[in-house]
Design an enzyme around this catalytic site. Structure first.
Site, short mmCIF file in Angstrom:
data_model
loop_
_atom_site.label_atom_id
_atom_site.label_comp_id
_atom_site.label_asym_id
_atom_site.label_seq_id
_atom_site.Cartn_x
_atom_site.Cartn_y
_atom_site.Cartn_z
N ASP A 387 0.86 -1.18 0.00
CA ASP A 387 0.00 0.00 0.00
C ASP A 387 0.90 1.24 0.00
O ASP A 387 2.12 1.14 0.20
CB ASP A 387 -0.89 -0.04 1.26
CG ASP A 387 -1.79 1.17 1.37
OD1 ASP A 387 -2.28 1.64 0.33
OD2 ASP A 387 -1.98 1.66 2.50
N LYS A 388 0.32 2.42 -0.22
CA LYS A 388 1.12 3.64 -0.20
C LYS A 388 0.90 4.43 1.08
O LYS A 388 1.79 4.52 1.94
CB LYS A 388 0.77 4.53 -1.41
CG LYS A 388 1.56 5.85 -1.44
CD LYS A 388 1.21 6.69 -2.64
CE LYS A 388 -0.15 7.33 -2.50
NZ LYS A 388 -0.19 8.34 -1.40
#
Length: 1021
Positions: A387-388
């Protein structure tokens, strides 16, 4: 506003995989004589008034997280153990000893090892289930004040329709509709961290009709509730009192397992037990099986085939007699040690050691191993899906820039914004006055349009909200002179610092942010000017069609995204009283609908509010990178791990973060693929990438879904050859689908890491799921196999602990197989030399003691070995790349050990028989020297396999040898003591051991010199 337009938290990605607790849904039906408006099952819309429920109508409210019952405990445990081939094989061997004609030696020598394995497993599982039941009992017996029964009732005895009073810091026992609170405005706060993992407090509001009446009148209410469902963010309901009716939404609910954070509250129970949101979103974690165990299971099948061929071959050589099949079975039993029953328990104990080492590693504090069955898979990862926001970035927001159309403010220029708010720059040129007014308008909108609640304690203010973006914006408005002073359900007060005055607003309607609308709006009345305003902020993808046409918005959105900023578009609209009154009437009618309520309400908002908004400006919020993200990603990439970033954010923001985090190398070409809606476009993209294997792919979620729909195999063939893939605008389910797709198409081990509830589906779909405890709470952490506090801790988890876990377990498994195989070879040599009779060479305690007391500690000490130091493992991450090839445990290494076992077993037993003879009168003398040589051979073999010694290893060798010496006087049944006192025993044993060990040692030394392993090269450097 859960999050602006990054991945948004929801649980829908889990809906297909979440089983039930304590029963099934849809089986209990309502009786027809309850006097309700309709005869509904509890899977349908229900009508509830206080005290109407019967115990048989809806599920019991008792909590049961127990994994077993008294009846299912043994069957489930046995199935879990004997689904592995090598355990099942040994079970059949042990059961065969019940048959007299097949019995060889003592029954205990076969039953005891198996019983030991099962006892250890059952004891562990029983203790875990005991603790689960203990926790359940505490929750079930918790007492609650039931208003309509005028007594305290245990949680497990609560029913639908009960009126329950909840006190501060008390757990909510079932899903309830909030009727009244101790606050005059009907507000209260709840903590939901045990439900959704989010640590912020949530505001809940009592129904307006019931907040203003006495408790005595609660018996007259009727609550209409929708059928039980999973979504914790949605609820459709209606409350009737006499001729009045009001809609109920999720803001009027208290879900089970949340905690009341303030005051007291009374609610009516609408769902119990398995109908609650908590139960419907609780999954019993499945047991993950590591790749190493699957490989060992396959090897055990080969060993079984070898045992059968060997047994059949020996009988065939001796000639097929009358009962030849009995002899085959007896040989099968004699050679059963080839598949050691202790293998599984040793591997499980090794996993416990690895888990302990991980959790007590001070350089990665607070790391938790939640799935202890797969630590070896940490050393086999080839794809990392990350994920970011909150994972690569800190999810620690700060407003860095605002743009008002003709001018933007950032850094030191923010001082000018403060001057505009203070009114110090109102004079001057007309253009400057206009800019000043636009700045004041956008700051006012930002200070009003949110769901932030200020909390004051010891003259310090803190903010509670579901979104860190909103808190960052409110903090920023405070620094420029417009502070949030007070906020409740119906009003909001701002403090103007320069004039020391207040701006007061009535909050008339709030339209919360969600992942579908991607915007948040509020209708307020300015008390000073008596003006009605609709303020709204949201993602550019939706707001660009809602605000007036302009010629600068798209360009500035792209500019901010390239700077790595998360953007929000801000707009407003002045409402006339007539328009507002008409909106209220339509909106109220839509809110009472029990079918498609949300879409009907949104349609009214679209028709009356969300069009032709005045564009006030644009904000850019920075989410800083996590500590040491850049070197961590570089190290993992050098370790041969391909990294894909899956995010819900915008294309440009994802691109910028990928570059700044060094996910994409400097100068590396990034090919963007967006708005792909035709098969020709998709095919062109894949053909282009096929000839650009060094390019990185940046693709949006819709395009990805389209490409996968028509060219799934071709996409995976092309994408897996690229250095990295960045997928933006992804839904939580898309993330999980990508993980499953890589696993199924590549057969490689996939690790997924994330920090939010929106990452749970992806984490659970991975071979190894890693959750980060972050600003969005603990849900990802709780759903993961391993929980860490920072992304950079992942490098040590994989490169160091993963390496050690895999290498150690591989060596341990092969050595245990060698230990069982060599004793079977000794038995084979003896059987061939004794007229092919299936007579046991080592009997009784010798067989049991060989695999336990006499070899277990030294062999198990291999789980403490290491081939390189931690510093070298990090300095040369290329060493990790070799692990993914699976060379530490392969068919090649397996057959090398088989050859060594055959050689050593033949030499030990052959020379023993040569020195002593095979006559029956010499049997004890033969067993004495053969078993002693066998045991010492194993102790020395362990010593030769150890690369890095420590005190535990040395002590295990010494103590085990001493135990064997001390036990000699107690083994008179098997040994010839007179022979042991002779000098020839010692020189014969020395020759046997030397002959068994020296050739394999020379071969190993030559191979290490001619073709040294990578770790040896690194050590030399």
């Amino acid at each position: 506003m859960a999050r602006t337009d990054e991945d948004n938290y929801n649980l829908h990605g889990l809906e297909d995989s979440v089983p039930l607790i304590n029963g099934s849904r849809g089986t209990s039906r309502a009786s027809s004589n309850d006097g309700d408006p309709a005869n509904n099952s509890f899977d349908q819309q229900r009508y509830i008034h206080p005290g109407f429920a019967s115990s048989s109508r809806y599920p019991s409210n008792a909590i049961s997280n127990a994994k077993y019952s008294p009846l299912t405990f043994i069957p489930i445990i046995l199935y879990g153990q004997f689904k592995f081939f090598f355990n099942l094989y040994f079970l059949l061997v042990a059961l065969s000893q019940i048959i007299p004609v097949l019995r060889i030696g003592y029954l205990s020598s076969y039953i005891v090892p198996l019983a030991f394995v099962l006892t250890v497993t059952m004891g562990k599982e029983a203790m875990d289930d005991y603790h689960r039941r203990k926790r359940d009992a505490e929750a079930n017996n918790e007492q609650y004040d039931v208003v309509d029964r005028s007594q305290n009732i245990s949680s497990k005895d609560l029913k639908v329709g009960d009126l329950v009073r909840i006190h501060k810091d008390q757990r909510v026992p079932a899903d309830m509709v909030l009727l009244t609170t101790s606050e005059h405005n009907g507000e209260t706060f709840i903590r939901t961290d045990q439900l959704d993992g989010e640590t912020d407090w949530k505001l809940r509001i009592a129904c307006a009709l019931t907040q203003s009446i006495s408790i005595d009148r609660f018996s007259d209410i009727l609550v209409t509730a929708s059928a039980p469902e999973k979504s914790i963010h949605n609820f459709l309901g209606k409350l009737n009192l006499e001729d009045s009716s009001v809609p109920l939404s999720v803001d009027n609910t208290l879900w089970a397992n949340t905690v009341l954070a303030s005051g007291t509250a009374i609610g009516i129970i609408i769902y119990t037990g398995t109908d609650t949101r908590q139960a419907r979103n609780t999954s019993k974690a499945g047991t993950k099986v590591g790749l190493l165990e699957l490989e060992i299971n396959n090897l055990s099948k080969i060993l079984c085939a070898c045992v059968f061929l060997l047994s059949f071959g020996l009988v065939a050589i001796g000639g097929f007699g009358k009962d030849w099949y009995v002899n085959v079975m007896r040989f099968l039993i004699l050679f059963s040690t080839i598949i050691p029953v202790s293998l599984r328990v040793n591997l499980d104990m090794g996993k416990s050691v690895y888990a302990y080492q991980i959790e007590h590693d001070k350089t990665i504090p607070d790391t938790i191993v939640r799935t202890s069955t797969i630590p070896e898979d940490l050393g086999r990862i080839e794809y990392l899906l990350t994920d970011k926001t909150g994972t690569l970035t800190q999810n620690d927001m700060e407003l860095k820039k605002i743009h008002v159309g003709t001018v933007s403010y950032a850094g030191d220029a923010m001082d000018e914004v403060s001057e505009f708010i203070a009114g110090e720059s109102s004079g001057g040129a007309r253009n400057r006055r206009e800019i000043g007014q636009r700045v004041r308008d956008i700051v006012t909108c930002l200070a009003v349009c949110h769901n932030v609640t200020p909390l004051f304690e010891d003259d310090e203010v803190s903010y509670q909200a579901a979104s860190p973006d909103e808190i960052a914006i409110v903090k920023w408005t405070s620094t420029v002179g417009l502070s949030l002073y007070k906020r409740d359900r119906t009003s909001l007060t701002l403090h103007h610092s320069s004039s020391n005055s207040s701006l007061c607003y009535d909050i008339l309607h709030v339209f919360p942010f969600n992942s579908d609308t991607k915007r948040m709006g509020v209708v307020v009345r300015d008390k000073t000017k008596e003006e009605l305003w609709f303020f709204e902020k949201g993602a550019d993808t939706v707001m660009s069609t809602i605000v007036h046409q302009n010629d600068w918005l798209d360009e500035e959105i792209g500019n901010m995204a390239r700077e790595g900023l998360r953007t929000l578009v801000i707009g407003r609209k002045k409402l006339s009283p007539t328009l507002y009154d008409e909106f209220v009437k339509k909106y109220h009618t839509a809110s009472l609908s029990m079918v498609d309520r949300d879409s009907d309400m949104q349609t009214v908002v679209d028709d009356y509010l969300e069009h032709d908004l005045e564009l006030l400006g644009l904000t850019g919020v920075e989410d800083r990178l996590q500590n040491d993200v850049k070197p961590s990603l570089e190290l993992l990439r050098n370790a041969g791990i391909k990294i894909w970033m899956l995010t819900g954010d915008k294309v440009e923001t994802a691109r910028c973060v990928a570059v700044s985090a060094k996910l994409v190398s400097r100068g590396q070409y990034i090919h963007s693929a967006t708005k792909i809606y035709s098969r020709d476009q998709a095919l062109d993209l894949l053909e282009y990438l096929r000839h650009k294997p060094d390019a990185c792919l940046l693709i949006d979620g819709e395009s990805l879904a389209f490409v996968l729909q028509y060219y799934e195999d071709l996409f995976m063939e092309v994408a897996t050859k690229l250095p990295t893939v960045i997928a933006c605008r992804c839904t939580p389910q898309q993330k999980a689908d990508v993980a499953l797709l890589i696993r199924s198409k590549t057969r490689k081990r996939v690790c997924c890491i994330g920090d939010g509830g929106n990452d749970v589906s992806m984490i659970q779909a991975a071979d190894v799921g890693v959750g980060i405890v972050g600003k969005e709470g603990r849900q990802a952490s709780l759903a993961a196999d391993f929980s860490v506090t920072q992304f950079c801790h992942l490098t040590k988890l994989l490169v160091w602990h993963g390496r050690n876990s895999y290498k150690r377990s591989a060596k341990l498994a092969q050595f245990i197989i060698h230990r069982g195989l060599i004793i079977s070879i000794c038995q084979t040599v003896y059987s061939v030399s004794s007229a092919l009779e299936p007579i046991a060479l080592y009997q009784g305690w010798l067989m049991v003691g060989y695999a336990t007391v006499y070899t277990m500690a030294p062999v198990f000490s291999l789980v403490l070995d290491k081939d390189v130091d931690e510093g070298l493992a990090k300095l040369y991450p290329e060493l990790y790349r070799e692990l993914t090839l699976g060379r530490s445990l392969s068919y090649r290494t397996f057959f090398v050990w088989v050859v060594v076992s055959i050689y050593q077993g033949t030499i030990i037993q052959g020379l023993s028989q040569l020195f002593v003879g095979v006559e029956s009168v010499l049997f004890n003398k033969l067993v004495t020297i053969s078993f002693t040589a066998l045991l010492l051979n194993e102790l020395i073999m362990v010593a030769l396999e150890i690369i890095t010694w420590n005190k535990t290893m040395v002590l295990s060798e010494i103590i085990t040898f001493l135990l064997y010496v001390v036990s000699f006087p107690f083994l008179g049944e098997y040994f010839d003591f007179d022979y042991v006192l002779m000098f020839k025993f010692y020189w014969q044993a020395t020759i046997i051991i030397a002959a068994a060990l020296i050739p394999p040692w020379i071969a190993k030394a030559l191979r290490r010199r001619l073709k040294p392993p990578s770790y040896a090269k690194v050590q030399q450097i």
